[in-house]
Design an enzyme around this catalytic site. Structure first.
Site, PDB file in Angstrom:
ATOM      1  N   PRO A  61     115.522  22.822  -4.364  1.00 65.05           N
ATOM      2  CA  PRO A  61     114.178  23.408  -4.377  1.00 65.05           C
ATOM      3  C   PRO A  61     113.701  23.666  -2.953  1.00 65.05           C
ATOM      4  CG  PRO A  61     114.056  21.052  -4.731  1.00 65.05           C
ATOM      5  CD  PRO A  61     115.519  21.409  -4.713  1.00 65.05           C
ATOM      6  N   LYS A  62     112.792  24.587  -2.812  1.00 66.19           N
ATOM      7  CA  LYS A  62     112.128  24.826  -1.535  1.00 66.19           C
ATOM      8  C   LYS A  62     110.955  23.858  -1.478  1.00 66.19           C
ATOM      9  CE  LYS A  62     110.021  27.013   1.963  1.00 66.19           C
ATOM     10  NZ  LYS A  62     109.098  26.020   2.475  1.00 66.19           N
ATOM     11  N   VAL A  63     111.048  22.886  -0.598  1.00 64.59           N
ATOM     12  CA  VAL A  63     109.979  21.900  -0.433  1.00 64.59           C
ATOM     13  C   VAL A  63     109.029  22.435   0.623  1.00 64.59           C
ATOM     14  CG1 VAL A  63     109.435  19.535   0.259  1.00 64.59           C
ATOM     15  CG2 VAL A  63     111.493  20.006  -1.098  1.00 64.59           C
TER      16      VAL A  63
END
Length: 174
Positions: A35-37
């Site tokens: 995921p893109k945090v």
């Protein structure tokens, strides 16, 4: 900042369309997705297993020394069981929130809240509500399964839970 990163921070080009990602994936093997945090990017430097420095992303080459703040964040191990030489990790510091989805709920200024706490002269309780997602271990094993196992052993558990192998665009989207 003025502190040189031991490994440059580079960004990724975002591809807004599924077709663009599928085209990029063509002919590639051993792909993994994470995921893109949405947090504050940092470099963590350990020497002989001890945290010696945390550097803000800055311009990707140089950043600010945030080591004092790192000492107050429980998600950052102060020592790791990897004691040979220097180990460099890159990741995101993010505000811990239950059930939050940025796409649905918006940013809630979470990144700004964490960045402000990191730059404050006296650390507040926000840093105790800060998590760490390590997304790169440049000095680590090249095999990703070994790297994920090593990150867990080192005390960085989140990445393994959120990283998975993908074969095609439908798996990325799922």
């Amino acid at each position: 900042g003025k502190v040189l990163h031991p490994v440059a921070h580079v960004g990724v080009k975002k591809m807004p369309r599924k077709e663009d990602v599928a085209r990029w994936m063509e002919g590639k093997r051993d792909l993994w997705v994470q995921p893109k945090v949405d947090g504050v990017a940092v470099t963590l430097v350990y020497r002989e297993g001890k945290l010696t420095r945390m550097i803000s992303r800055g311009d990707g080459i140089k950043g600010q020394d945030w080591t004092a703040s790192a000492r107050t964040i429980s998600a950052i191990p102060q020592s790791i069981p990897l004691s040979s030489g220097q180990q460099v990790f890159q990741g995101e510091l993010y505000l811990l929130m239950n059930g939050h989805q940025q796409a649905a709920d918006g940013g809630k200024n979470a990144r700004s809240v964490v960045a402000g706490a990191l730059m404050a002269k006296t650390p507040g309780d926000i840093l105790q509500k800060t998590g760490l997602f390590v997304w790169a271990w440049p000095d680590g094993p090249k095999n990703l399964e070994q790297q994920l196992s090593g990150l867990r052993t080192a005390g960085f558990p989140d990445v393994g839970v959120w990283t998975r192998r993908v074969e095609d665009i439908d798996e990325v989207e799922g």
